[in-house]
Design an enzyme around this catalytic site. Structure first.
Site, mmCIF file in Angstrom:
data_model
loop_
_atom_site.group_PDB
_atom_site.id
_atom_site.type_symbol
_atom_site.label_atom_id
_atom_site.label_comp_id
_atom_site.label_asym_id
_atom_site.label_seq_id
_atom_site.Cartn_x
_atom_site.Cartn_y
_atom_site.Cartn_z
ATOM 1 N N HIS A 1 -8.018 -4.382 -7.902
ATOM 2 C CA HIS A 1 -8.693 -4.678 -9.079
ATOM 3 C C HIS A 1 -8.362 -5.381 -9.876
ATOM 4 C CE1 HIS A 1 -9.971 -0.587 -7.055
ATOM 5 N NE2 HIS A 1 -11.105 -0.044 -7.787
ATOM 6 N N ASP B 1 -17.373 7.861 -3.190
ATOM 7 C CA ASP B 1 -16.277 7.429 -3.056
ATOM 8 C C ASP B 1 -15.352 8.878 -2.724
ATOM 9 O OD1 ASP B 1 -14.804 4.607 -2.492
ATOM 10 O OD2 ASP B 1 -16.567 4.233 -4.762
ATOM 11 N N ASP C 1 -15.825 -3.835 -0.916
ATOM 12 C CA ASP C 1 -15.599 -2.846 -1.957
ATOM 13 C C ASP C 1 -16.222 -4.036 -3.473
ATOM 14 O OD1 ASP C 1 -14.053 -1.755 -3.246
ATOM 15 O OD2 ASP C 1 -12.309 -2.084 -2.100
ATOM 16 N N LYS D 1 -12.301 1.885 5.307
ATOM 17 C CA LYS D 1 -12.020 0.721 4.258
ATOM 18 C C LYS D 1 -10.407 0.653 3.970
ATOM 19 C CE LYS D 1 -12.296 3.855 0.928
ATOM 20 N NZ LYS D 1 -13.625 4.021 -0.700
ATOM 21 N N HIS D 2 -9.961 -0.896 3.952
ATOM 22 C CA HIS D 2 -10.546 -1.977 3.918
ATOM 23 C C HIS D 2 -10.146 -2.866 4.238
ATOM 24 C CE1 HIS D 2 -9.880 0.754 0.309
ATOM 25 N NE2 HIS D 2 -11.021 0.224 -0.462
ATOM 26 N N ARG E 1 -3.715 7.358 0.251
ATOM 27 C CA ARG E 1 -5.129 7.274 0.476
ATOM 28 C C ARG E 1 -5.183 7.150 1.828
ATOM 29 N NH1 ARG E 1 -8.332 2.897 -3.212
ATOM 30 N NH2 ARG E 1 -9.783 3.831 -2.428
ATOM 31 N N ARG F 1 -15.130 12.715 -6.221
ATOM 32 C CA ARG F 1 -15.567 12.154 -7.652
ATOM 33 C C ARG F 1 -17.143 13.311 -7.454
ATOM 34 N NH1 ARG F 1 -12.951 7.966 -8.264
ATOM 35 N NH2 ARG F 1 -13.995 6.232 -7.035
#
Length: 485
Positions: free
Chosen positions: A184, A71, A256, A171-172, A141, A79
């Site tokens: 999440h 990601d 995801d 995404k998404h 984002r 990351r």
């Protein structure tokens, strides 16, 4: 009862696993030799460039066509730079600048960084249209709240990223931008008709399909008209009828993370979620970040069982594996490396800064950073102005616990610059800022998703459209707080 080895290998070809540590454990390598599609890298796998390159080479030594995913969105979700913050602004800043050529260039630079690290699948860009100011998981984002703006930048991002030989995953699907819940933690519901989705959420996906994106990621969201009581990740109406048949997407559909509550919680476990996702039309299944050998074997066994008891057809499983193999093959095509200027992201972040009001009379201020939480997608990544300050004093406070009187006393005759993310969301935050502005010259630096709220009495309001390292430097420069370079 023993698992059919051919079916087990076929099941493994649909899975993206993960592992802990800076090098791959033996089990993670062994699974690659047995057919596993690949692994996703997270911040815990990343130390510095040489180590990452060695890790990816270790994975690729087992099988050349392994998918190595990450990601890396730039901005708040990084990351590779999780220890310092990204050197690139994120999508909200790029959308604010609204220069698709800049977006293409920034994503090409991100792709160049990933390719140099040996990573060939970026779980980016986020192309959700952020129509909910208080969206807890998308926000900065997103390229913005306008579908057409998001669409043109989404296409540019895919083109830039894939020009480096790194596969993009938009995404998404079918759009996470109108949610007020984090998938999440629960299964969000978007109770909107398909006609609204076509106008508001789906144009960016049409744009990335036209741009040739190699992959599209599903959303763990419920859209009752399409998905019934379950998430889009399990919905044939979403993944097959809408994405495949109507929008003619031919690439890989990636889920995801199935460990998320929006998937595993809805299915009664990760294995069951895997079967439902494959049956609905998904091809490559992200298991999640907390993965070990036992979990991978459990998921593979459940997929094999699903073929045996009729929940999943063998032809659907074979189709999924072939699509993943085709994407892996695409990433092996030779692409000439294109070096980029390391200052590119910082220059882009400067273009995104917006200043309302006056920045005069803000010399030698007290900087007050408002501590805030982070989403699971972001993780604990440093943010703010502190790394860029020229000796200016900074204090960090929790708004609900802070005393405006104590902060005013500490500032004395100095002006105060308040730095925060999503400052409009909490009453305690708004009250603290307005109390300080009643007694001092105050400027606010908003590093989250901006809203229409502006604090009464504030001298200036600075919007960065993100909290990356690049965004922080751009804000500090605008305020004249950076050391000479």
């Amino acid at each position: 009862m023993p698992i059919d080895p051919g079916l087990r290998r076929l099941a493994l070809r649909t899975l993206l696993a993960a592992f802990a540590g800076k090098s791959a454990p033996d089990w993670a390598l062994a699974l690659l030799s047995e057919g596993l599609a690949g692994h996703t890298l997270f911040g815990a796998n990343i130390a510095e460039p040489v180590q990452v390159a060695a890790l990816t080479a270790q994975l690729r030594s087992v099988r050349a066509d392994v998918l190595i995913a990450i990601d890396e969105e730039g901005g708040d979700v990084t990351r590779l730079a999780h220890r310092t913050g990204s050197p690139y602004p994120g999508n909200a800043a790029l959308g604010a600048v609204d220069d698709p050529d800049l977006t293409r260039t920034v994503y090409a630079a991100i792709g160049t960084d990933l390719a140099a690290a040996g990573i060939n699948l970026d779980l980016a860009p986020t192309v959700d249209v952020n129509t909910a100011d208080d969206n807890p998981i998308i926000g900065t984002r997103s390229f913005g709240a306008d579908p057409l703006r998001v669409a043109r930048h989404a296409a540019a991002a895919v083109a830039g990223l894939q020009s480096t030989g790194v596969a993009a995953c938009a995404k998404h699907f079918p759009g996470h931008g109108a949610t007020l819940a984090d998938s999440h933690l629960e299964l969000p519901t978007i109770d909107a008709p398909l006609s609204v989705l076509r106008e508001r959420d789906l144009p960016p996906f049409a744009a990335v399909i036209a741009a040739g994106t190699q992959a599209i990621m599903t959303a763990h969201i419920r859209v009752p008209e399409l998905t019934g009581s379950g998430p889009a990740t399990f919905s044939r109406a979403v993944l097959t009828d809408l994405l495949r048949d109507e929008y003619a997407f031919q690439g890989a559909v990636i889920t995801d993370a199935l460990e998320m509550k929006g998937a595993a919680g809805a299915a009664g476990g990760i294995g069951r979620a895997a079967v439902l996702a494959l049956a609905g039309g998904a091809d490559l299944l992200c298991i999640g970040a907390r993965v070990d050998l036992a979990l991978v074997e459990e998921v593979a066994a459940e997929i094999v069982a699903g073929v045996g008891d009729g929940r999943l057809s063998l032809s659907r499983l074979e189709e999924a594996a072939e699509r993943n193999a085709a994407m892996a093959s695409w990433t092996q095509q030779p692409v000439a490396a294109t070096p980029h200027d390391g200052a590119l992201g910082y220059a882009a972040a400067r273009r995104a800064v917006r200043v309302e009001g006056s920045l005069v009379e803000l010399t030698e201020p007290l900087v007050v950073q408002l501590e805030s939480g982070h989403s699971i997608a972001e993780g604990r990544v440093p943010w703010g102005l502190k790394p860029h300050l020229n000796g200016t004093e900074q204090v960090s406070v929790v708004p609900a616990e802070a005393s405006p009187e104590a902060l005013a006393a500490r500032a004395g005759l100095r002006p105060i610059i308040v730095v925060g993310r999503h400052t409009h969301r909490a009453e305690a935050t708004r009250a603290l800022i307005e109390s300080l502005a009643a007694s001092h010259t105050v400027a606010v630096v908003e590093m989250g998703w901006p809203s229409v709220w502006r604090p009464a009495g504030a001298r200036a309001f600075v919007t960065t459209y993100g909290a990356s390292h690049a965004n922080g430097r751009a804000a500090a420069e605008a305020l004249g707080l950076t050391a000479a370079r």
